[in-house]
Design an enzyme around this catalytic site. Sequence first.
Site, PDB file in Angstrom:
ATOM      1  CB  SER A  54      49.356  21.210  30.622  1.00 39.16           C
ATOM      2  OG  SER A  54      49.182  20.659  32.011  1.00 39.16           O
ATOM      3  NE  ARG A 303      51.426  14.549  24.981  1.00 36.82           N
ATOM      4  CZ  ARG A 303      51.602  13.420  24.932  1.00 36.82           C
ATOM      5  NH1 ARG A 303      51.016  12.383  25.055  1.00 36.82           N
ATOM      6  NH2 ARG A 303      52.973  13.096  24.852  1.00 36.82           N
ATOM      7  CB  THR A 339      54.391  21.808  35.492  1.00 36.97           C
ATOM      8  OG1 THR A 339      53.376  21.746  34.386  1.00 36.97           O
ATOM      9  CG2 THR A 339      55.386  22.802  34.962  1.00 36.97           C
ATOM     10  CB  CYS A 492      40.796   8.151  18.367  1.00 39.29           C
ATOM     11  SG  CYS A 492      41.537   9.472  17.476  1.00 39.29           S
ATOM     12  CB  CYS A 515      47.256  11.949  14.378  1.00 40.64           C
ATOM     13  SG  CYS A 515      47.941  11.392  16.050  1.00 40.64           S
ATOM     14  CB  CYS A 518      45.987  12.348  22.445  1.00 42.72           C
ATOM     15  SG  CYS A 518      44.912  10.917  21.627  1.00 42.72           S
ATOM     16  CB  CYS A 521      45.372   4.988  19.100  1.00 45.91           C
ATOM     17  SG  CYS A 521      47.013   5.666  18.657  1.00 45.91           S
TER      18      CYS A 521
END
Length: 546
Positions: A54, A303, A339, A492, A515, A518, A521
């Site tokens: 984050s 992410r 958060t 991606c 990968c 995140c 896709c």
Amino acid sequence: MQREVMEYDVVIVGAGPAGLSTACRFKQLANEAGQELSVCLVEKGSEIGAHILSGAVIEDRALTELFPDWKELGAPLNVPVKGDEVYFLTSGEKGIKTPHWAIPKPMHNDGNYIVSLGNVCRWLGEQAENLGVEIYPGFPAAETIIEDGIVKGIVTGDMGVDAHGGEKAEYTPGMELRAKYTVFSEGCRGHLGKQLIADFKLDAGKDPQHYGIGIKELWDIDPAKHEEGLVIHGAGWPLNESKSSGGFFLYHSENNQVVVGLITDLSYSNPHVSPFDEFQRMKHHPVLKQYLEGGKRVSYGARAIAKGGVNCLPKMTMPGGLLIGCDAGTLNFAKIKGTHTAMKSGMIAAEEMFKAISAGRENDELVEFTASFEASWAYKELERSRNFGPAMHKFGMFGGAAFNFIDQNIFPIPVTLHDTTPDYATLKPAAESKKINYPKPDGKLSFAKLDSVFIGNVNHAEDQPCHLKLKDASIPLAVNLPKYDEPAQRYCPAGVYEIVEDEKGQRFQINSQNCVHCKTCDIKDPAQNITWVTPEGTGGPNYPNM
């Protein structure tokens, strides 16, 4: 081989802020009441924090409610915000600094802290274990146990399965973890949460969820350029060139480090857009370059974020289960923060589960949660910001900014705007869209995808089933390639998807080893043909201080 079965009062999936806050609050209540109630928390990352990514600037409101003495306990909130700047980049060389008075109030960061959210979660994990929570990192929740329409727990992923589904010598079946109540806090687009929303029709009557892809880097910079506590946000170039929306951030954290990133709204329409490459060229803008030049990139990650807000928030309860935090979509996009609201949703879930179990209830639907959550400051905050994202989509950058300034700073506009087009349905055909020629990375400010994945410490056991499932293997080449130039090659941020040509012709290659989890896709594929499921435990990135 028989699955081992373990029973708990509460099982929690995911060691992010929401799940850890649920665990801590539940055990606080149980311990205060002298009740021996068991809590098990499973986390797919190799350790708590390994998959947490984050910005992050956070409010301490929920943390202070959960642990009023968090400073004495050593919570890693070490950098209070000391400066707050917002820019609109008009080109690759120029930008306008927005006057402080013109910034929508939710975007002000006075009293907030620049943190590594991964380290905050590591600290919360320590508090949870001190309270008696059982935490099992490296154990992904692969399936939900649903019996007679009731959530009864989860099954962790099998270990030692080869790429063809066969059992290797070290094969170990996953465990059944059964509970009176199961909490799903997997983060944005959790794969079990996605299934639960569909199975229990939790999103009936709601706008479709909207998402962004956040790409972030951690940098060591020249101490002479470091301004600890400075927060910079901005929008405009380069995304505006493709009529895409989103925004960047650069935060001066501790130890002469900065974090820099770009959030690209996944509602973009040009299939040639590459969020990764937009981010790389953005760093060459003087507003950012002045800090990064001469520095060293330390880590990289990406992410998705759920940014639709309260209009897209599904029902969060079902028989035996609760969906909380970013798994449901509690992020406040007007503040670019989730958060504090995620933590609060988890704390309310803990309180309602404790009341129910103390009263002898189990596996029913905690309808009380909805009323408690809607009465909370977290929900009221989301309700107040309900138009922020839809206004940007509906009226564009300038019109949306004007709407939000009036709505947030002058008087609440008494309407509710809606955005009912799912992000996957916004792409135009490639032939009707402007081709984008991204500059080659210079290896100093901008970098290649695979070099970036490497410093994200990404790893998966190679001989395991691919965790990126195609519903129809023909679609990438037969549909997506001719119509959209197969956008998976670009959306991606980790180089997972490629169109490869050899003597046999073209094929769609999935490099699942790359990968970063995140989920872009799963969200953006125009055919909704890709489903992300959990890989073998500990697989994925291992983020330091992200």
